[in-house]
Design a protein around this motif. Structure first.
Motif, PDB file in Angstrom:
ATOM      1  N   ARG A   1       0.820  -1.219   0.000  1.00 47.97           N
ATOM      2  CA  ARG A   1       0.000   0.000   0.000  1.00 47.97           C
ATOM      3  C   ARG A   1       0.854   1.270   0.000  1.00 47.97           C
ATOM      4  NH1 ARG A   1      -3.944  -3.334   2.855  1.00 47.97           N
ATOM      5  NH2 ARG A   1      -5.835  -3.306   1.586  1.00 47.97           N
ATOM      6  N   PRO A   2       1.848   1.409   0.885  1.00 45.80           N
ATOM      7  CA  PRO A   2       2.687   2.614   0.811  1.00 45.80           C
ATOM      8  C   PRO A   2       3.458   2.714  -0.509  1.00 45.80           C
ATOM      9  CG  PRO A   2       3.035   1.482   2.906  1.00 45.80           C
ATOM     10  CD  PRO A   2       2.147   0.611   2.084  1.00 45.80           C
ATOM     11  N   ALA A   3       3.940   1.591  -1.012  1.00 44.07           N
ATOM     12  CA  ALA A   3       4.656   1.606  -2.293  1.00 44.07           C
ATOM     13  C   ALA A   3       3.717   2.048  -3.409  1.00 44.07           C
ATOM     14  CB  ALA A   3       5.235   0.227  -2.602  1.00 44.07           C
ATOM     15  N   ALA A   4       2.509   1.509  -3.423  1.00 46.11           N
ATOM     16  CA  ALA A   4       1.538   1.870  -4.456  1.00 46.11           C
ATOM     17  C   ALA A   4       1.163   3.344  -4.370  1.00 46.11           C
ATOM     18  CB  ALA A   4       0.294   0.986  -4.344  1.00 46.11           C
ATOM     19  N   ALA A   5       1.047   3.878  -3.162  1.00 49.17           N
ATOM     20  CA  ALA A   5       0.726   5.307  -3.006  1.00 49.17           C
ATOM     21  C   ALA A   5       1.850   6.169  -3.572  1.00 49.17           C
ATOM     22  CB  ALA A   5       0.495   5.636  -1.526  1.00 49.17           C
ATOM     23  N   ALA A   6       3.097   5.821  -3.263  1.00 49.43           N
ATOM     24  CA  ALA A   6       4.240   6.586  -3.785  1.00 49.43           C
ATOM     25  C   ALA A   6       4.314   6.489  -5.303  1.00 49.43           C
ATOM     26  CB  ALA A   6       5.539   6.085  -3.148  1.00 49.43           C
ATOM     27  N   LEU A   7       4.067   5.299  -5.834  1.00 45.61           N
ATOM     28  CA  LEU A   7       4.114   5.111  -7.288  1.00 45.61           C
ATOM     29  C   LEU A   7       2.977   5.860  -7.984  1.00 45.61           C
ATOM     30  CD1 LEU A   7       5.116   1.351  -7.225  1.00 45.61           C
ATOM     31  CD2 LEU A   7       6.509   3.241  -8.131  1.00 45.61           C
ATOM     32  N   ALA A   8       1.797   5.871  -7.378  1.00 51.87           N
ATOM     33  CA  ALA A   8       0.679   6.628  -7.953  1.00 51.87           C
ATOM     34  C   ALA A   8       1.020   8.115  -8.009  1.00 51.87           C
ATOM     35  CB  ALA A   8      -0.596   6.391  -7.139  1.00 51.87           C
ATOM     36  N   PHE A   9       1.616   8.627  -6.952  1.00 50.44           N
ATOM     37  CA  PHE A   9       2.027  10.031  -6.919  1.00 50.44           C
ATOM     38  C   PHE A   9       3.059  10.313  -8.005  1.00 50.44           C
ATOM     39  CE2 PHE A   9       4.675  13.499  -5.113  1.00 50.44           C
ATOM     40  CZ  PHE A   9       3.702  14.482  -5.073  1.00 50.44           C
ATOM     41  N   ALA A  10       4.023   9.415  -8.167  1.00 52.98           N
ATOM     42  CA  ALA A  10       5.039   9.581  -9.214  1.00 52.98           C
ATOM     43  C   ALA A  10       4.398   9.600 -10.599  1.00 52.98           C
ATOM     44  CB  ALA A  10       6.081   8.465  -9.119  1.00 52.98           C
ATOM     45  N   MET A  11       3.381   8.765 -10.804  1.00 50.73           N
ATOM     46  CA  MET A  11       2.711   8.734 -12.107  1.00 50.73           C
ATOM     47  C   MET A  11       1.909  10.013 -12.353  1.00 50.73           C
ATOM     48  SD  MET A  11       3.646   6.195 -13.870  1.00 50.73           S
ATOM     49  CE  MET A  11       5.213   6.770 -13.223  1.00 50.73           C
ATOM     50  N   LEU A  12       1.312  10.563 -11.321  1.00 55.15           N
ATOM     51  CA  LEU A  12       0.610  11.848 -11.478  1.00 55.15           C
ATOM     52  C   LEU A  12       1.589  12.938 -11.919  1.00 55.15           C
ATOM     53  CD1 LEU A  12      -1.852  11.846  -8.454  1.00 55.15           C
ATOM     54  CD2 LEU A  12      -2.454  11.853 -10.893  1.00 55.15           C
ATOM     55  N   ILE A  13       2.753  12.959 -11.298  1.00 56.13           N
ATOM     56  CA  ILE A  13       3.761  13.953 -11.679  1.00 56.13           C
ATOM     57  C   ILE A  13       4.194  13.731 -13.127  1.00 56.13           C
ATOM     58  CG2 ILE A  13       6.118  14.759 -11.253  1.00 56.13           C
ATOM     59  CD1 ILE A  13       5.573  14.112  -8.246  1.00 56.13           C
ATOM     60  N   ALA A  14       4.462  12.475 -13.495  1.00 56.15           N
ATOM     61  CA  ALA A  14       4.889  12.179 -14.864  1.00 56.15           C
ATOM     62  C   ALA A  14       3.813  12.561 -15.874  1.00 56.15           C
ATOM     63  CB  ALA A  14       5.234  10.691 -14.997  1.00 56.15           C
ATOM     64  N   ILE A  15       2.581  12.224 -15.569  1.00 57.19           N
ATOM     65  CA  ILE A  15       1.484  12.520 -16.505  1.00 57.19           C
ATOM     66  C   ILE A  15       1.372  14.019 -16.731  1.00 57.19           C
ATOM     67  CG2 ILE A  15      -1.038  12.541 -16.723  1.00 57.19           C
ATOM     68  CD1 ILE A  15      -0.958   9.700 -15.400  1.00 57.19           C
TER      69      ILE A  15
END
Length: 148
Positions: free
Chosen positions: A88-102
């Motif tokens: 869950r924490p890893a997925a939250a960090a990765l989701a945030f990274a994808m928002l920035i990339a998008i």
């Protein structure tokens, strides 16, 4: 039970099944590989210096720090997904990274990857958010840790 132990159990607890495993392993491999490109220059990547220079050029400064943060999130977050460890924490960090990339790189190019659009980032965002909600599922360290 201490509050810290209670929080840890909430983070690692999962009732998800094989579906989460089928999602987290390939998505984890993709993230880890992209992080390795940024951090180490593996798989045809540019490493920290090259990625950092590019990030500076698009306004994400300081570039090397941003490359390190993005690369570490992707590499270690991807490994965490593969193992099903703190999913869950890893997925939250990765989701945030994808928002920035998008929104910093791909959005202005439209949806399609053929135009450097955001469709791949959107798919990875959706997978990350799904794992954030479901947890690691079967055959995961999270499941094992939450039961001990």
């Amino acid at each position: 039970m201490s509050k810290a132990k209670q929080l840890f159990q909430q983070i690692t607890q999962t009732n998800a099944g094989w579906d989460a495993l089928a999602l987290r392993v390939p998505v984890g491999i993709i993230f880890a590989a992209h992080g390795a490109q940024k951090l180490f220059g593996w798989f045809g990547g540019y490493g920290l210096e090259g990625t950092g220079a590019w990030m500076d050029s698009i306004g994400l400064s300081p570039g090397v720090l941003m490359a390190f943060l993005a690369g570490a999130t992707e590499f270690f977050g991807g490994l965490a997904l593969i193992l099903g460890l703190l999913t869950r924490p890893a997925a939250a960090a990765l989701a945030f990274a994808m928002l920035i990339a998008i929104f910093s790189v791909h959005f202005e190019n439209g949806l399609f990857m053929s135009n450097n659009g955001y469709e791949f980032g959107l798919a990875l965002l959706a997978a990350s958010v799904s794992l954030l909600f479901s947890g690691a599922g079967k055959i995961s360290l999270d499941r094992w840790l939450s039961r001990n």
